[in-house]
Write a protein that holds these residues in place. Structure first.
Motif, PDB file in Angstrom:
ATOM      1  N   GLN A 166      32.253   7.598 -35.079  1.00 40.16           N
ATOM      2  CA  GLN A 166      33.398   7.335 -34.205  1.00 40.16           C
ATOM      3  C   GLN A 166      34.134   6.059 -34.601  1.00 40.16           C
ATOM      4  N   GLU A 223      26.330   8.865 -34.518  1.00 41.88           N
ATOM      5  CA  GLU A 223      27.553   9.300 -33.843  1.00 41.88           C
ATOM      6  C   GLU A 223      28.486   8.117 -33.591  1.00 41.88           C
ATOM      7  N   GLN A 273      22.271   9.049 -32.058  1.00 43.87           N
ATOM      8  CA  GLN A 273      23.372   8.440 -31.310  1.00 43.87           C
ATOM      9  C   GLN A 273      24.026   7.325 -32.124  1.00 43.87           C
TER      10      GLN A 273
END
Length: 184
Positions: free
Chosen positions: A125, A121, A118
């Protein structure tokens, strides 16, 4: 550090934003001071729309070179994607109604402790968003790395915080301590 034990090692979005901005763009700290009176949803709405009539009501076109909105929007998105906000969606309408009646502020958005996947990620982003908004790749990498470092720090600091508040006291005057005199 404002990790919240009730959220399982999470940290408030605005705390992450403040720490990252202080590290990579301290000249933007007055922007955060101006946002202090607004709840997280209002800040996200104001950063994401073009309402020029309101204070701080501007879109990202005007803020493309600022770190604050880039980080705030990305971290907020991560909190909502990986956090309890999605799980609380069904009860959200009722909570909002009660909050309006009681005139209470909304609870801050909290990013839970994230897994390494996570965190990767979130980094991707933030990096993509920063580059798309006009940051040079090197600067975007510094911003993304700072966000991930702050989120990872929140996840690792929570157990230390809990152990500091354990009820296992070595204080001989503590009534729970084995060597304390018994009442006569």
């Amino acid at each position: 550090m404002e990790a919240n034990a009730a959220t399982g090692g999470g940290v408030e979005v605005r705390t992450v934003v403040r720490d990252v901005v202080a590290e990579v763009a301290p000249e933007e700290l007055p922007i955060l001071a101006g946002l202090a009176g607004f709840d997280d949803d209002t800040v996200v709405a104001r950063f994401g729309r073009r309402a020029r009539d309101e204070p701080l009501g501007f879109g990202l076109d005007e803020l493309a070179v600022l770190v604050t909105p880039t980080v705030w929007l990305a971290v907020d998105q991560a909190a909502r994607r990986f956090g309890t906000a999605a799980a609380d969606g069904a009860a959200g309408g009722l909570k909002a109604a009660v909050r309006r009646i009681a005139r209470r502020k909304k609870a801050p958005v909290v990013v839970p402790a994230l897994t390494p996947e996570q965190l990767a990620e979130v980094r991707r982003q933030v990096l993509e968003s920063a580059v798309r908004l006009g940051f040079k790749e090197q600067r975007a990498m510094v911003i993304a790395d700072s966000v991930v470092a702050r989120l990872a720090l929140a996840a690792t600091s929570e157990p230390d915080r809990e152990s500091a508040h354990d009820d296992d006291s070595d204080d001989p005057g503590d009534p729970d301590h084995g060597d304390a005199p018994s009442p006569a």
